[in-house]
Design an enzyme around this catalytic site. Structure first.
Site: not given
Ligand SMILES: [Zn+2]
Length: 1143
Positions: A296, A298, A408, A624
């Site tokens: 993951h 971000d 997420d 997000h």
């Molecule tokens: Zn995230």
């Protein structure tokens, strides 16, 4: 003859001795288990296993030559640029910084000849921060994560030819940030002046057997921690681990092999030699837990976008490196944007990734541009996430994703299942609802049924994370925490370090092999499988559950009971998103019309690539942690620049489209009225009347003044009534109509103000709204003794500052009073009062106004009360809202969600009801009962609530983590209060909210241009027959060759907005020659199901429409229609312009 057993008296094996003088083997279980922690690291690291992990280590200048060049400022040069620079000698211990800076290293190592005997020689590089190894030709090899966390990965395994040659050179880029930016797990704002020192730059020979023993031992410990003490496997593991500690002797290297043999007692004899084949043994087909590597990243969070670009290259190159060594390794990774960055910035690595994708080992997943927020993007915005994502994957790798992937995102709108299906996907993965802070979500594998009834197969992994460490505990949780095991006993193990990247480590893949080996012989842990894709996982569930029939359903949104402050945090970003999405909508409509009906001689070309570039920026900011307002300040500097670029580019493109449509330059009449002739362009599908403010300036000021009904008090500006009541694209300035509702204002001169017309009346008394009256019905909407207005709450969430507003904030309500109220406009078009109030260090200036036109042109509509705020906001940890108590009773309030609406409770019957104390809405929130309702309209806010009879809109927060300055400074925003006759479902609220968000494009045009107002000005495409279907999007086809060759298509997207069936006629202007029409998906795929056309009856033809297509909708259905225009359709610049504008 009976047989005898011989009785021996000695301790012969296999025989049970008669005499026993020994103390026996009784152990203290707790002490034995506690002992396990002494075997690795810690106090005994000079004599335990840690002491033998390396055979040789060298860091002297003879063997390791280091040179460094630091890139200036925060610049991020490419490999090629960096190699041209002058490098300086450097050594271990050197300190580099400050935060976010980049440093390039040239490394030359000399390998002692006798090291050739060893299986492996490594270079260990620990800069305390993130880094990446490059070959000398500039190919990224893999990432480095320095420091001491569990994510540490500092070894670069030198290729065998280096060992042979005795020397080797390579390049490293180190960047002064950790996996979590400047954090070690916290969320405080980054230290912008942090330095990192080079802790290690060593040439080492690892003791391979000792490392394997380390992993053996750790897996034994995981089994012991995970299984109950009553489990035979747990006991077996504990006995083995204890025995390993006894047998190990750091002075005798041969004991390592003996210890490993002991571990084989648990993993099975010869397990290691089987390598990845271990997954083919045992219960392969029935594996309960499916492992998939993941990372993951971000797209921005505690680090800016620029850092993410490097994280992608580091993490993904690491995975390719692992795939070479662990053939079972599969890696799923989302976000087309991240692939595109790799393609642009690391083309060599992109080719390596592409090869692994084509080999089937590296799996693009999710089909979206980024892992977007799934509360706040508009319906079209969400659609574009999938369109841009899927089109990218198709264009680069020839594939489309089958599984949508938002592990997420902070809550998921019920619009998603339909959009996921329309984007060619069947499955959905998340885990975020495991973060609920009130109720436990009851399902892991279920059918997620959207607001329109579309279902997707959803798996919310019972492992409760997208960054599992691949331990025995993780695998066990996949089954023990599975809430639908009666229907499906499969769980997805999504493993690998995440958030800041990293991904799976070699140790995780080693762990999984050992665990699988163990379960090939024991059934106490669920078996884990490797080597498959997430799509295959879902296909298995389909098979196992009779195509979902054996699964429970979850209807509507997946509301996250957490992070409810993210609908409000960072007001500028919320506004940037809303305004940009609407700008893109307007731009596409105008550009499409310009490309179809361009003025004679216009060589207008639909600006497809420039439109796409702007969309990509809007989609990127949907990420997000960006749109929710939960990133560091640096990210918002970048995001605001992106929105400014979208605004500038979009506005320029709109001007170009207007020029092509009108055939001459116009100017924005709101700022520069170049003539006295004003028109408004209506991009909405609704008839409308608007009151717009225009300045009196330039040579035509007097003429303009003479045409306007109302002038401002200072005489510098006027109010124009723009009429577009026939529903065409053009709105013209006119005098007052008989069916307008002139407004006036009354004051007692000090503390009592009344804004009114013959429909509604608002009273402000002593700084609060004391009355809202429906004049026609003589109905008072504010309950006796209650008041509306601004209100402030303490806002101190329990941990996640920018993310969370907690339920206890409601206990600190403090009403604010409007102060210094004065009359600003007295009517007849517009009546307004100005209020100013000082609260703490903040100043709030509010214009409250009422216009002589209604919220929409619907019969019986009411005007709205508009609240235009300018706020200098300097509070910390306080929450500003506007509230209105209503004489309306309902158990539910209604909020707009993408392509529809959602109802949420106004009470606290259950914990599920009370959890929704702050919710996301788009353009409106409404409280209705039979016969009447009141809505709050919003043009840039997303947070709402309704507690009992009090409807609120959330305006500003002020968290200090992770951005210490969140929302400090100037804000301009508006909201409106719209009363309506009839329940929400019978009201004009969705239409009024649409109009409120899409102001007219008011243009000043030359005087010699005459527009034929009225009947001939019809939209090119018009929905007739039902007011609950909205034509949302008009654009050119994504596959069009816009230069004019090849087929020319127009794509229309419509949706049912009220939640019921509809049958409509889609009317098509006579000047659009349509050859073929189909209903398509979001990806605009061709199909053979052509829609029929019907010629319109004569009387209707006077509206300029020649044909219509009949369309049926179900509740909240989204339909995409692709029109292929005939070869007879005019080329660019040869159109019948009469349908449009007459000069
Ligand atoms: Zn995230």
């Amino acid at each position: 003859m009976a047989s005898h057993r011989h009785h021996h008296h000695g301790p012969t094996s296999g025989e049970y001795p008669v005499l026993n003088l020994k103390p026996g083997a009784k152990w203290s279980r707790g002490l034995t288990q506690g002992r396990l922690g002494t075997f690795i690291g810690g106090h005994f690291s000079d004599i335990n296993l840690t002491s033998v992990l390396y055979v040789h280590r060298s860091d002297d200048p003879e063997h390791v030559k280091l040179e460094v060049w630091s890139a200036p400022g925060l610049s991020k040069p490419t490999f090629e640029e960096a190699m041209k620079q002058t490098f300086k000698p450097a050594k271990k211990g050197i300190s580099l910084g400050p935060s976010w800076t980049n440093h390039w290293w040239k490394v030359a190592v000399k390998i002692p000849a006798y090291w050739f005997q060893y299986e492996r020689v490594q270079f260990e590089f620990d800069p305390g921060c993130e880094a990446m190894i490059f070959s000398t030709d500039g190919t990224p090899l893999h990432g480095i994560t320095g420091g001491f966390g569990g994510e540490r990965r500092v070894e670069y395994i030198l290729p065998p030819e280096a060992r042979k040659a005795g020397h080797y050179e390579f390049v490293i880029e180190s960047t002064c940030n950790g996996l979590f930016g400047m954090q070690g797990g916290g969320i405080s704002p980054p230290d912008m002046n942090r330095y990192f020192s080079l802790a290690s730059a060593d040439l080492v020979v690892p003791n391979e057997d000792a490392w394997h023993l380390l992993w053996d031992f750790k897996v034994l410990c995981q089994i012991i921690e995970t299984l109950p003490g009553s489990s035979p496997l747990e006991n077996k593991a504990l006995v083995a681990a204890n025995e390993i500690i006894n047998v190990f002797d750091h002075r005798d290297p041969s004991t390592v092999g003996k210890c490993r043999k002991i571990a084989e007692g648990v993993f099975g004899e010869g397990w290691q030699a089987k390598g990845e084949k271990i997954y083919e043994e045992g219960m392969h087909k029935e594996s309960l837990v499916w492992g998939i590597g993941h990372c993951h990243i971000d797209t921005a969070w505690l680090w800016p976008f620029s850092a993410t670009q490097q994280k992608v290259a580091r993490s993904w190159s690491t995975q390719i490196d692992l795939m070479e060594r662990y053939p079972e390794h599969r890696f799923a990774c989302s976000s087309a944007q991240q692939y595109k960055w790799l393609e642009q910035l690391y083309p060599k690595l992109f080719e390596r990734v592409k090869a692994k994708i084509l080999e089937g080992k590296f799996h693009p997943i999710g089909g979206s541009w980024v892992e977007n927020d799934a509360n706040m993007p508009s319906g079209e915005g969400l659609a574009r996430q999938f369109i841009f994502g899927q089109r990218y994957f198709q264009s680069r790798f020839g594939i489309r994703c089958k599984t949508a992937w938002l592990p997420d995102s902070f809550g998921l709108t019920g619009a998603l299942p339909q959009l996921i299906r329309l984007a060619g996907m069947d499955y959905f993965f998340t885990q975020k609802l495991s973060w609920n802070n009130i109720n436990v979500f009851p399902h892991n594998t279920f059918n997620w049924v959207g607001i329109d009834g579309t279902q997707v197969l959803c798996h919310m992994t019972p492992v409760d994370t997208y960054g599992a460490q691949a331990t025995a505990g993780d695998i066990n949780k996949g089954i023990t925490n599975h809430k639908n095991i009666e229907s499906s006993d499969k769980a997805l193990l999504v493993f690998g370090n995440g958030d800041g990247g990293g991904g799976p480590l070699p140790a995780m893949l080693e762990n999984l092999r050992r665990l699988r080996a163990t379960t090939n012989n024991a059934r106490e842990l669920p078996p884990v499988s490797m080597g498959q894709s997430v799509d295959e996982f879902f296909e298995t569930i389909v098979d196992q559950t009779k195509a979902g029939n054996a699964l429970p359903n979850w209807h509507g949104e997946l509301y996250l009971e957490f992070h409810r402050g993210t609908y409000t945090s960072h007001g500028s970003i919320k506004k940037g998103n809303r305004k940009s999405e609407i700008l893109m909508r307007d731009l596409e409509i105008l550009a499409t019309l310009a490309s179809l009906f361009g003025h004679k001689g216009s060589d207008y070309v639909y600006p497809q690539s420039r439109i796409n570039d702007s969309w990509e920026k809007v989609l990127l900011c949907h990420f997000h942690d960006v749109l929710p307002g939960s990133a560091i300040g640096m990210v918002y500097e970048d995001a605001e620049k992106l929105y400014a670029q979208v605004k500038k580019e979009g506005s320029e493109l709109i001007e170009e489209a207007f020029k092509a449509i009108f055939g001459f330059s116009s100017s924005d009449a709101r700022t520069q009225p170049a003539s006295g002739n004003i028109v408004g362009f209506n991009t909405t599908p609704f008839p409308r009347r608007d009151v717009v403010k225009v300045p009196f300036a330039g040579p035509h000021a007097a003429k303009l003044r003479s045409r306007l009904v109302q002038t401002t008090k200072d005489g510098k500006e006027g109010y124009a009534l723009m009429d577009c009541s026939a529903g065409g694209p053009l709105s013209s300035s006119s005098g007052m109509f008989a069916d307008c509702h002139p407004v006036s204002v009354y004051t007692n001169g000090s503390d009592h103000f009344v804004l009114k017309n013959d429909l509604v009346q608002l009273t402000i008394s002593q700084g609060r709204i004391t009355s809202l009256l429906d004049v026609q019905l003589e109905r008072e909407l504010i309950p006796e003794g209650e008041t509306g207005g601004l209100v402030i709450f303490d806002d101190t969430p329990n941990f996640w500052d920018a993310w969370d507003v907690e339920i206890h904030h409601l206990e600190t309500r403090q009403p604010l009073k409007f102060e210094n109220v004065t009359v600003l406009e007295e009517g007849p078009l517009r009546a307004a009062v100005l209020a100013q109030l000082v609260y703490g260090k903040s100043i709030i200036v509010l214009i409250i106004s009422l216009n002589a036109v209604n919220g929409s042109m619907r019969q019986g509509a009411r005007p709205y009360l508009n609240f235009e705020a300018h706020v200098e906001w300097h509070q910390r940890h306080e929450f500003l809202k506007f509230e209105i108590p209503l004489n309306i009773q309902s158990d539910v309030a209604t909020y707009e969600t993408p392509f529809g609406h959602v109802q949420r409770p106004t009470h606290k019957n259950t914990t599920w009801d009370l959890a929704k104390f702050e919710v996301c809405g788009h353009k409106f929130a409404d409280l209705s009962e039979f016969g009447y309702g009141v809505a709050i309209l919003s043009e840039s806010k997303y947070g709402f609530s309704c507690h009992g009879n009090v409807l609120r809109i959330s305006l500003l927060r002020a968290a200090t983590e992770p951005d210490a300055e969140q929302d400090q400074g100037s804000h301009d925003f508006s909201w409106a209060v719209l009363p309506h006759v009839g329940h929400f479902l019978e009201s004009d609220v969705p239409i009024a909210a649409y109009l409120y968000n899409s102001p007219l494009h008011v243009r000043s045009v030359p005087d010699d241009v005459k527009f034929q107002a009225g009947s001939t000005h019809r939209p090119a495409f018009l929905v007739a027959g039902a007011h609950n279907v909205i034509l949302e999007t008009i654009k050119r086809g994504d596959d069009d060759d816009v230069s004019g060759h090849g087929p020319k298509t127009v794509v229309l997207r419509l949706y049912e907005a009220y939640g019921g069936h509809a049958t409509v006629k889609l009317l098509i202007s006579a000047s659009v020659e349509v050859e073929k029409a189909i209903i398509t998906n979001l990806l605009e795929d061709d199909n053979k199901d052509e829609l029929g056309f019907t010629a319109v009856a004569e009387e209707e033809a006077t509206g300029g429409y020649s044909h219509y297509i009949k369309l049926s909708f179900r509740r909240f259905e989204v339909k995409t229609i692709k029109l292929t225009l005939g070869s007879g359709t005019k080329k660019e610049g040869e159109t019948k312009r009469e349908s449009w504008v007459s000069v």
